[in-house]
Write an enzyme that holds these catalytic residues in place. Sequence first.
Site, PDB file in Angstrom:
ATOM      1  N   ARG A  45       0.877  -1.180   0.000  1.00  0.00           N
ATOM      2  CA  ARG A  45       0.000   0.000   0.000  1.00  0.00           C
ATOM      3  C   ARG A  45       0.909   1.223   0.000  1.00  0.00           C
ATOM      4  NH1 ARG A  45       2.440   1.962   3.728  1.00  0.00           N
ATOM      5  NH2 ARG A  45       0.899   3.599   3.792  1.00  0.00           N
ATOM      6  N   ALA A  47       0.830   5.171  -2.131  1.00  0.00           N
ATOM      7  CA  ALA A  47       0.654   5.501  -3.545  1.00  0.00           C
ATOM      8  C   ALA A  47       1.840   5.101  -4.442  1.00  0.00           C
ATOM      9  CB  ALA A  47       0.332   6.990  -3.680  1.00  0.00           C
ATOM     10  N   ASP A 233      -1.979  10.892  -1.962  1.00  0.00           N
ATOM     11  CA  ASP A 233      -2.418   9.879  -2.938  1.00  0.00           C
ATOM     12  C   ASP A 233      -2.784  10.499  -4.274  1.00  0.00           C
ATOM     13  OD1 ASP A 233      -2.933   8.558  -0.171  1.00  0.00           O
ATOM     14  OD2 ASP A 233      -2.801   6.970  -1.675  1.00  0.00           O
ATOM     15  N   LYS A 244      -4.545   9.897   3.374  1.00  0.00           N
ATOM     16  CA  LYS A 244      -5.214   8.999   4.329  1.00  0.00           C
ATOM     17  C   LYS A 244      -6.233   9.727   5.193  1.00  0.00           C
ATOM     18  CE  LYS A 244      -5.012   5.559   4.540  1.00  0.00           C
ATOM     19  NZ  LYS A 244      -6.075   4.728   3.891  1.00  0.00           N
TER      20      LYS A 244
END
Length: 341
Positions: A45, A47, A233, A244
């Site tokens: 996980r 980006a 992201d 997040k």
Amino acid sequence: MVETIQWTEAGVVMIDQTRLPLEEEYVTCRTYEEVADAIRGMVIRGAPAIGVAAAMGVALGVLQASGQQLDREMETICGALAGTRPTAVNLFWAIERMKRLYASVRGQPIAEIRRRLVEEALAVRQEDIAINRAIGRNGAALVPDHKTVLTHCNAGALATAGYGTALGVVRAAIESGKQVDVFADETRPFLQGARLTVWELQHDGIPVTLITDNMAGHFLKSGRIGCVVVGADRIAANGDVANKIGTYTVAVLAKENRVPFFVAAPISTLDLTLASGGQIPIEQRAASEVTHVFGRQVAPPDTAVENPAFDVTPSRYVGAIITERGVARAPYEESLRKLAS
Ligand code: MRU
């Protein structure tokens, strides 16, 4: 340095981020479908890291494709990887890069196409590490000496091919001789801060203190926090930042307490096709991430749940966006376009 993702003879090897910090296990993805599952299931996980995984997934898929109808097979592989997680634009950026490479070698012998796609995926990984080091160099000067950096989620080596974006800035500040420690928000519900940021900073001997998300305001008011540094992201053309869930709260609290709030991200996280953050697709994740903690139910059965994995911080809260090409400041419409061009 922690090895987040590697290309090996056996397949794409990733450190399993669902099991850290209690178990340091590596998963080998032998097919592009397994890479897609690993992204969706958050074995990998962050980006930039999912961008690298997607690039390697495309290469792996074409290595295993029959080659009978390669254009179609390439479409299927790219479609499966693109359908994993919607918010981090690096995923789509990496797939587009692999598609462009494919278009440039299309028609050549299949062995050559495969060789070039693998080479490209390896380049995406290598470049990411170099980019993060450049982000770190550009951001180190912004970090106040003898102060604490507050961060949210994990934008470290584990979220990239290595070194990290936000944590890369911390690493570079320390390498430049500054005395810096980190406060890590635990980052409910997936606990990337508690599980991953704390683990990787301890691994590197960087002083880190874990706080729960609802303690951030208390510490931002205390005068101890010199700045906030987070990753991203997707960043819209006006400088709005998707990151997040919980990042927005931290940004507002930082502004209220006059603590600088910085975003560290590669140019590949910019999405200049979107005018503002309201257009960024926000991933909704399973209700069980909220109702359960490590498999144990903590809410009554049938509780209504919202679980957006990301929020959007309006650019007015963002003091600077640190990229590998330099530091952008408001007005972001101009500064981001200049850096991207
Ligand atoms: O859901 P995740 O763990 O993939 O979310 C990760 C983040 O929000 C990171 O801050 C972001 O991807 C930047 S990583 C350098």
